[in-house]
Design an enzyme around this catalytic site. Sequence first.
Site, PDB file in Angstrom:
ATOM      1  N   CYS A 111      93.606  30.280   4.361  1.00 33.93           N
ATOM      2  CA  CYS A 111      93.287  31.140   5.521  1.00 33.93           C
ATOM      3  C   CYS A 111      94.518  31.818   6.096  1.00 33.93           C
ATOM      4  O   CYS A 111      94.383  32.773   6.865  1.00 33.93           O
ATOM      5  CB  CYS A 111      92.603  30.317   6.609  1.00 33.93           C
ATOM      6  SG  CYS A 111      90.938  29.837   6.162  1.00 33.93           S
TER       7      CYS A 111
HETATM    8  N1  COA Z   1      72.081  22.529  10.914  1.00 34.41           N
HETATM    9  C1  COA Z   1      71.724  21.562  11.793  1.00 34.41           C
HETATM   10  N2  COA Z   1      72.463  20.482  12.033  1.00 34.41           N
HETATM   11  C2  COA Z   1      73.622  20.335  11.371  1.00 34.41           C
HETATM   12  C3  COA Z   1      74.059  21.297  10.439  1.00 34.41           C
HETATM   13  C4  COA Z   1      73.241  22.438  10.217  1.00 34.41           C
HETATM   14  N3  COA Z   1      73.594  23.397   9.356  1.00 34.41           N
HETATM   15  N4  COA Z   1      75.246  20.909   9.929  1.00 34.41           N
HETATM   16  C5  COA Z   1      75.553  19.732  10.501  1.00 34.41           C
HETATM   17  N5  COA Z   1      74.577  19.392  11.379  1.00 34.41           N
HETATM   18  C6  COA Z   1      74.487  18.171  12.195  1.00 34.41           C
HETATM   19  C7  COA Z   1      75.284  17.039  11.603  1.00 34.41           C
HETATM   20  O1  COA Z   1      74.512  16.358  10.642  1.00 34.41           O
HETATM   21  C8  COA Z   1      75.589  16.201  12.810  1.00 34.41           C
HETATM   22  O2  COA Z   1      74.484  15.419  13.124  1.00 34.41           O
HETATM   23  P1  COA Z   1      74.649  13.926  13.726  1.00 34.41           P
HETATM   24  O3  COA Z   1      75.326  14.137  15.040  1.00 34.41           O
HETATM   25  O4  COA Z   1      73.247  13.449  13.819  1.00 34.41           O
HETATM   26  O5  COA Z   1      75.505  13.212  12.734  1.00 34.41           O
HETATM   27  C9  COA Z   1      75.754  17.239  13.938  1.00 34.41           C
HETATM   28  O6  COA Z   1      75.084  18.414  13.473  1.00 34.41           O
HETATM   29  C10 COA Z   1      77.186  17.571  14.232  1.00 34.41           C
HETATM   30  O7  COA Z   1      77.885  17.818  13.001  1.00 34.41           O
HETATM   31  P2  COA Z   1      79.409  18.123  12.927  1.00 34.41           P
HETATM   32  O8  COA Z   1      79.799  18.380  11.498  1.00 34.41           O
HETATM   33  O9  COA Z   1      80.176  17.080  13.662  1.00 34.41           O
HETATM   34  O10 COA Z   1      79.445  19.524  13.719  1.00 34.41           O
HETATM   35  P3  COA Z   1      80.619  20.207  14.491  1.00 34.41           P
HETATM   36  O11 COA Z   1      80.213  20.332  15.906  1.00 34.41           O
HETATM   37  O12 COA Z   1      81.958  19.619  14.183  1.00 34.41           O
HETATM   38  O13 COA Z   1      80.585  21.696  13.874  1.00 34.41           O
HETATM   39  C11 COA Z   1      81.834  23.020  12.275  1.00 34.41           C
HETATM   40  C12 COA Z   1      80.837  21.896  12.476  1.00 34.41           C
HETATM   41  C13 COA Z   1      82.179  23.148  10.796  1.00 34.41           C
HETATM   42  C14 COA Z   1      81.209  24.314  12.767  1.00 34.41           C
HETATM   43  C15 COA Z   1      83.096  22.746  13.108  1.00 34.41           C
HETATM   44  O14 COA Z   1      83.564  21.432  12.896  1.00 34.41           O
HETATM   45  C16 COA Z   1      84.222  23.695  12.803  1.00 34.41           C
HETATM   46  O15 COA Z   1      84.100  24.900  12.855  1.00 34.41           O
HETATM   47  N6  COA Z   1      85.398  23.165  12.542  1.00 34.41           N
HETATM   48  C17 COA Z   1      86.538  24.029  12.352  1.00 34.41           C
HETATM   49  C18 COA Z   1      86.948  24.039  10.951  1.00 34.41           C
HETATM   50  C19 COA Z   1      86.736  25.317  10.224  1.00 34.41           C
HETATM   51  O16 COA Z   1      85.997  26.203  10.555  1.00 34.41           O
HETATM   52  N7  COA Z   1      87.447  25.403   9.122  1.00 34.41           N
HETATM   53  C20 COA Z   1      87.317  26.492   8.235  1.00 34.41           C
HETATM   54  C21 COA Z   1      88.582  26.737   7.549  1.00 34.41           C
HETATM   55  S1  COA Z   1      89.844  27.247   8.704  1.00 34.41           S
END
Ligand code: COA
Length: 378
Positions: free
Chosen positions: A161
Amino acid sequence: MPAPLTGRPVISATGLFTPADSISNEELVASFNAFADRHNAAHADAIAAGEAEALPHSSVEFIEKASGIKARHVMSKAPILDPDVMCPRIPERGNDELSVMAEIGVAAARQALERAGRDAADVDAVLCAASNMQRAYPAMAIEIQQALGIDGFGFDMNVACSSATFGIQTAADYVRAGNARSVLVVSPEITSGHLNWRDRDSHFIFGDVATAVLVEDAAIAPKQHWEIVGTRLKTVFSNNIRNNFGFLNRAAPESAGDADKLFVQEGRKVFKEVVPMVAQMILEEAGRLGLDPEALRRLWLHQANAGMNRLISHKVLGHEASDDESPTVLDTYGNTSSAGSIIAFHQHSDDLSAGDIGLICSFGAGYSAGTVFVRKVS
Ligand code: COA
């Protein structure tokens, strides 16, 4: 007599290529859920016996709330949405045809050259700075160089990135050292090819695009340009964003098709670890350059997650940033890897006034982060 070179690097212009097709969250989730339903029906007995887990549905609300992404542009929409394919389909081209990655890179580069009023023949070098390369060699940069008619040199560089900001510093260093007057940094990102569209945790993240940044010596820059006030790069090893695809996969055929041969991440950890790292880096670099971070006119941040950008810009500016202070493009582009902060700069910089100072900043796998402080000239 041409003006003597100054050794002071500037951004003369930028260019952007956006694929025509876009996938909304609604379309994406409908496709994923159809795939999950089919998978669960096909494995109903094993799921009922507790030997396999049912795939849960994805959700539009979750995607928008967790990431801020509403849609993403892609090079090949229909196959990605087809539950039987869920992957782009881009036919292989012959060796005598321009490759697709070079093609979109050239489109962005031509726009940057046009906006700078620059003839390609006056460019000295092309850096193809992106998170995935179409092939091992010859370098994509050399193909782009040839397509544009540039007499000089080119090479590929991959810092995930952060590729574009690492490319800008590299180009700026060539100018600072007097080794080049005019360098194109091209970032074609066909991220749909490395995204696992069957993975609920990440299927919504990425989009396709290409950007170009023309870095030049101030002596030859067009009247309107951006002085590069300072650049800084940082890397800290982390396994939290990984892609194990590589030329040795065929030497371990038993795992060559595993999910880790595409993008995988621990999104929560990335969020928690990268936000403080990047905020601290920006504040330290602003201090080194004698700049007041709270006086920065605009932040063009990496476009991965709206929440990350909210937190970073708050730490830097000392208050909640407005859209004007920290513009968002990930809502319609998704995460376009190295291109994200450049799209934001390209689309949201014309309105600034001479003397305004802003920051282009990327962060991502590696971990890697890059800052480019710029001041608008005329
Ligand atoms: N639809 C519905 N629910 C989903 C889902 C989807 N597509 N994907 C995950 N979930 C659920 C998970 O199963 C989890 O459920 P649980 O609480 O029952 O275990 C819950 O949502 C939260 O999941 P989590 O992975 O912890 O979500 P998050 O709030 O961390 O968001 C990202 C996920 C990827 C959006 C976020 O972590 C992020 O953007 N991180 C930055 C990293 C990034 O973007 N890197 C890219 C390269 S720079």
